[in-house]
Enzyme design. Structure first.
Site, PDB file in Angstrom:
ATOM      1  N   PRO A 117      15.285  -0.886  17.132  1.00 52.30           N
ATOM      2  CG  PRO A 117      12.914  -1.182  16.398  1.00 52.30           C
ATOM      3  CD  PRO A 117      13.957  -0.115  16.594  1.00 52.30           C
ATOM      4  CG  HIS A 118      18.710  -4.995  17.329  1.00 47.18           C
ATOM      5  ND1 HIS A 118      18.746  -3.392  17.799  1.00 47.18           N
ATOM      6  CD2 HIS A 118      19.768  -5.658  18.318  1.00 47.18           C
ATOM      7  CE1 HIS A 118      19.672  -3.659  18.943  1.00 47.18           C
ATOM      8  NE2 HIS A 118      20.245  -4.690  19.049  1.00 47.18           N
ATOM      9  CB  ALA A 119      15.466 -10.166  17.963  1.00 49.42           C
TER      10      ALA A 119
END
Lengths: 152, 95
Positions: free
Chosen positions: A66-68
């Site tokens: 997960p990352h943005a």
């Protein structure tokens, strides 16, 4: 590459027990916050990415990253590593369920690219995902991510 | 040959896939430039691309393009990447 891209034991949680994929992302995200890599808003953005685009962050069997998007919420590039006590379903048809969550905070800088290269190299053998997920020793996991040869 | 790797932000999974695909493509002796893009800006970059590499979720988001797409289940499984790229390159008489 800067020497700063060292993964410490403080970036690792073993045997977390999220009930949902969102909780799993929050655990990995909060660890990025705790280590000073991102501001807390970034964790919401990590979840938003999956809600917008689907569970594409599950890039290999058992592995979610997960990352943005890079934004003002990112303080410096860093990663967090969370192993799950029980597998969690993210809704990814090919690669569910997830047992290892690696939270990413990235500027498009050398440290971030070094982290991506490290992940690409480590998981060339997909079996290591499950070996790391089972590992009870933070130091061994940190060593793997710092490029050392480790027997799990 | 110009290959575009697209993910949600062009900074995480696409970078990993690009690195692994580059190794495979080099080992096949194909001369290709690989670039990353994201789901908000790919339409500009896709015009000069000969091939797109993505995961299945992102493939659903990418629309209205006339470029071949290869969908990868795993971004780290070099065998899958190699198998799918070989089919494409053979169709193009590049292998």
């Amino acid at each position: 590459m800067k020497a700063a891209n060292v993964v410490s034991n403080n970036c690792i949680i073993l045997g977390a027990e999220p009930k949902t994929w969102e909780e799993a992302i929050v655990i990995a995200g909060n660890l990025l916050v705790k280590n000073g890599f991102v501001k807390s808003e970034y964790v919401d953005d990590m979840i938003k990415m999956v809600k917008e685009l689907g569970p594409y962050i599950v890039i290999a069997p058992g592995l979610a990253i997960p990352h943005a998007r890079p934004s003002i919420s990112v303080i410096s590039s860093g990663i967090s590593i969370v192993t799950l006590k029980a597998p969690v379903y993210f809704g990814n048809q090919s690669n569910d369920p997830v047992q290892l969550v690696i939270g990413l905070a990235g500027y498009n800088d050398g440290v971030h690219l070094a982290h991506m290269k490290m992940i690409a190299d480590i998981f060339e053998d997909e079996n290591i995902i499950y070996e790391i997920a089972k590992c009870k020793n933070k130091q061994k996991i940190a060593d793997i991510f710092n490029g050392k040869e480790v027997n799990l | 040959m110009r290959i575009l790797v697209i993910c949600g932000c062009g900074c995480g999974s696409s970078v990993i896939l690009k690195m692994n695909a580059k190794k495979v493509i080099d080992s096949l002796g194909i001369n290709a430039d690989l670039e990353v893009s994201d789901t908000t800006t790919y339409k500009g970059a896709v015009k000069d691309a000969d091939l797109i590499l993505v995961g299945s979720e992102i493939a659903e988001v990418i629309t209205e393009i006339n470029v071949p797409i290869i969908i990868l289940n795993s971004f780290v499984n070099k065998q899958e990447i190699r198998d799918k790229l070989e089919v494409f390159f053979k169709e193009k008489n590049m292998l």
